[in-house]
Design a protein around this motif. Structure first.
Motif, mmCIF file in Angstrom:
data_model
loop_
_atom_site.group_PDB
_atom_site.id
_atom_site.type_symbol
_atom_site.label_atom_id
_atom_site.label_comp_id
_atom_site.label_asym_id
_atom_site.label_seq_id
_atom_site.Cartn_x
_atom_site.Cartn_y
_atom_site.Cartn_z
ATOM 1 N N ILE A 29 -1.187 6.071 -13.536
ATOM 2 C CA ILE A 29 0.153 5.828 -14.071
ATOM 3 C C ILE A 29 0.632 4.425 -13.732
ATOM 4 C CG2 ILE A 29 2.592 6.480 -13.857
ATOM 5 C CD1 ILE A 29 1.579 9.363 -13.331
ATOM 6 N N SER A 30 0.340 3.978 -12.501
ATOM 7 C CA SER A 30 1.016 2.786 -11.977
ATOM 8 C C SER A 30 0.114 1.603 -11.666
ATOM 9 C CB SER A 30 1.746 3.161 -10.689
ATOM 10 O OG SER A 30 0.791 3.516 -9.691
ATOM 11 N N GLY A 31 -1.159 1.852 -11.446
ATOM 12 C CA GLY A 31 -2.031 0.795 -10.965
ATOM 13 C C GLY A 31 -1.885 0.526 -9.481
ATOM 14 N N VAL A 32 -0.992 1.261 -8.819
ATOM 15 C CA VAL A 32 -0.796 1.110 -7.374
ATOM 16 C C VAL A 32 -1.920 1.828 -6.634
ATOM 17 C CG1 VAL A 32 0.709 1.722 -5.440
ATOM 18 C CG2 VAL A 32 1.694 0.931 -7.591
ATOM 19 N N ARG A 33 -2.520 1.161 -5.674
ATOM 20 C CA ARG A 33 -3.557 1.808 -4.882
ATOM 21 C C ARG A 33 -2.905 2.771 -3.894
ATOM 22 N NH1 ARG A 33 -7.372 -0.455 -0.164
ATOM 23 N NH2 ARG A 33 -8.818 1.308 -0.051
ATOM 24 N N ALA A 34 -3.436 3.987 -3.822
ATOM 25 C CA ALA A 34 -2.870 5.007 -2.945
ATOM 26 C C ALA A 34 -3.953 5.574 -2.046
ATOM 27 C CB ALA A 34 -2.238 6.129 -3.770
ATOM 28 N N LEU A 35 -3.574 5.886 -0.824
ATOM 29 C CA LEU A 35 -4.461 6.521 0.139
ATOM 30 C C LEU A 35 -3.778 7.762 0.698
ATOM 31 C CD1 LEU A 35 -5.670 3.391 2.141
ATOM 32 C CD2 LEU A 35 -6.981 4.672 0.441
ATOM 33 N N VAL A 36 -4.583 8.722 1.126
ATOM 34 C CA VAL A 36 -4.075 9.949 1.744
ATOM 35 C C VAL A 36 -4.363 9.904 3.240
ATOM 36 C CG1 VAL A 36 -4.336 12.455 1.883
ATOM 37 C CG2 VAL A 36 -4.291 11.332 -0.352
ATOM 38 N N GLY A 37 -3.333 10.212 4.040
ATOM 39 C CA GLY A 37 -3.494 10.354 5.482
ATOM 40 C C GLY A 37 -3.105 11.756 5.902
ATOM 41 N N HIS A 38 -3.936 12.404 6.714
ATOM 42 C CA HIS A 38 -3.735 13.809 7.079
ATOM 43 C C HIS A 38 -3.135 13.939 8.473
ATOM 44 C CE1 HIS A 38 -7.071 13.555 4.158
ATOM 45 N NE2 HIS A 38 -6.563 14.670 3.667
ATOM 46 N N MET A 43 0.838 -1.188 0.000
ATOM 47 C CA MET A 43 0.000 0.000 0.000
ATOM 48 C C MET A 43 0.881 1.251 0.000
ATOM 49 S SD MET A 43 -2.934 1.451 0.061
ATOM 50 C CE MET A 43 -3.979 0.034 0.353
ATOM 51 N N LEU A 44 0.494 2.212 -0.796
ATOM 52 C CA LEU A 44 1.135 3.526 -0.810
ATOM 53 C C LEU A 44 0.251 4.482 -0.022
ATOM 54 C CD1 LEU A 44 2.907 5.907 -1.732
ATOM 55 C CD2 LEU A 44 1.691 5.837 -3.925
ATOM 56 N N GLY A 56 8.158 7.393 -7.663
ATOM 57 C CA GLY A 56 9.579 7.075 -7.573
ATOM 58 C C GLY A 56 10.004 6.795 -6.145
ATOM 59 N N ARG A 57 9.521 7.597 -5.193
ATOM 60 C CA ARG A 57 9.820 7.369 -3.783
ATOM 61 C C ARG A 57 9.275 6.001 -3.345
ATOM 62 N NH1 ARG A 57 12.976 11.195 -3.888
ATOM 63 N NH2 ARG A 57 12.873 13.070 -2.591
ATOM 64 N N TYR A 58 8.054 5.709 -3.752
ATOM 65 C CA TYR A 58 7.405 4.451 -3.376
ATOM 66 C C TYR A 58 8.170 3.248 -3.939
ATOM 67 C CZ TYR A 58 3.878 0.723 -3.748
ATOM 68 O OH TYR A 58 3.213 -0.476 -3.704
ATOM 69 N N GLU A 59 8.501 3.302 -5.212
ATOM 70 C CA GLU A 59 9.171 2.165 -5.845
ATOM 71 C C GLU A 59 10.566 1.949 -5.270
ATOM 72 O OE1 GLU A 59 8.827 3.366 -9.872
ATOM 73 O OE2 GLU A 59 6.713 2.741 -10.032
ATOM 74 N N SER A 60 11.267 3.033 -4.974
ATOM 75 C CA SER A 60 12.594 2.911 -4.367
ATOM 76 C C SER A 60 12.501 2.259 -2.991
ATOM 77 C CB SER A 60 13.246 4.289 -4.264
ATOM 78 O OG SER A 60 14.499 4.206 -3.636
#
Length: 240
Positions: free
Chosen positions: A28-37, A1-2, A222-226
């Motif tokens: 772009i990636s198909g990666v599921r992303a969520l936002v946390g505040h 998870m991102l 890029g940060r996530y994949e690294s």
């Protein structure tokens, strides 16, 4: 998870901006992303990582101040999450800012160009907390020089809180030096009280914030994949 960690804002436009960022990342990636505040909005970062332990957390922060070094690590402690570096100082941020500046100039006319730029950051009192804005201003100046204008276009950093010079002081200084078309390039991520303050300034034009620029989506990925690659390598070494 991102998980994308953001400061949070009471401005409804901020949530819409982050939704566009998430949509770009996923497209772009198909990666599921969520936002946390970290503040104001829900879900909080703590809630998101509690539901998704061992996630990769990318702090959507343009400086290396208190939030990046203290607040976010404190929330992630004991969750097994991997925390990446923020976005401050990355050349892709300056390229996104350059694009936003050109958009703002075109709103004044198809061939309009600023003769000076104030790069406006939020500001931090923490040592090194303003390095991202300073680096972005220098990188933007180089990009403007590469554009091949008739004269160099100065790009100076300024801040909305906790540091100087203030945006008002930087505008006044450039006006006193004879510049007339002074743009403010918003080194900010989403609409809110800071962007409202910039729009009320004496600037010739003001650029839009950066979070939903396509370059930011690619930088987050890029940060996530690294981070995922580093984690996989570490696991492989432990298995040997």
């Amino acid at each position: 998870m991102l998980v994308i960690a953001v400061h949070g804002s009471a401005a409804p436009e901020a949530a819409a901006t982050f939704r566009r960022l998430v949509a770009s990342v996923e497209a772009i990636s198909g990666v599921r992303a969520l936002v946390g505040h970290l503040d104001v909005q829900r879900p909080s970062l703590a809630e998101v990582v509690r539901e998704h332990p061992h996630a990769v957390v990318v702090p959507l922060l343009l400086g290396d101040g208190f939030h990046r070094r203290v607040d976010v690590p404190a929330v992630l402690e004991g969750t097994g999450c991997v925390l990446t570096e923020g976005l401050g100082g990355e050349h892709e941020v300056a390229r996104a800012l350059h694009g936003r500046l050109r958009e703002a100039e075109r709103r004044r006319g198809p061939y309009a160009r600023a003769d000076a730029v104030v790069v406006a950051g939020a500001g931090s009192s923490r040592p090194g907390g303003n390095a991202g804005t300073e680096a972005c201003a220098a990188q933007l100046a180089a990009l403007l020089e590469y554009d091949g204008g008739a004269a160099p276009v100065p790009a100076v950093p300024a801040y909305l809180t906790s540091a100087g010079p203030t945006v008002h002081e930087a505008l006044a200084c450039l006006q006193a030096a004879g510049y007339r078309r002074i743009a403010v390039a918003a080194h900010l991520l989403a609409p809110g009280r800071f962007t409202r303050a910039l729009n009320a300034s004496a600037a010739w034009t003001v650029s839009e914030p950066l979070a939903d620029h396509p370059r930011l989506a690619r930088l987050v990925l890029g940060r996530y994949e690294s981070a995922r690659g580093t984690r996989s390598l570490r696991a492989a070494r432990l298995a040997c």
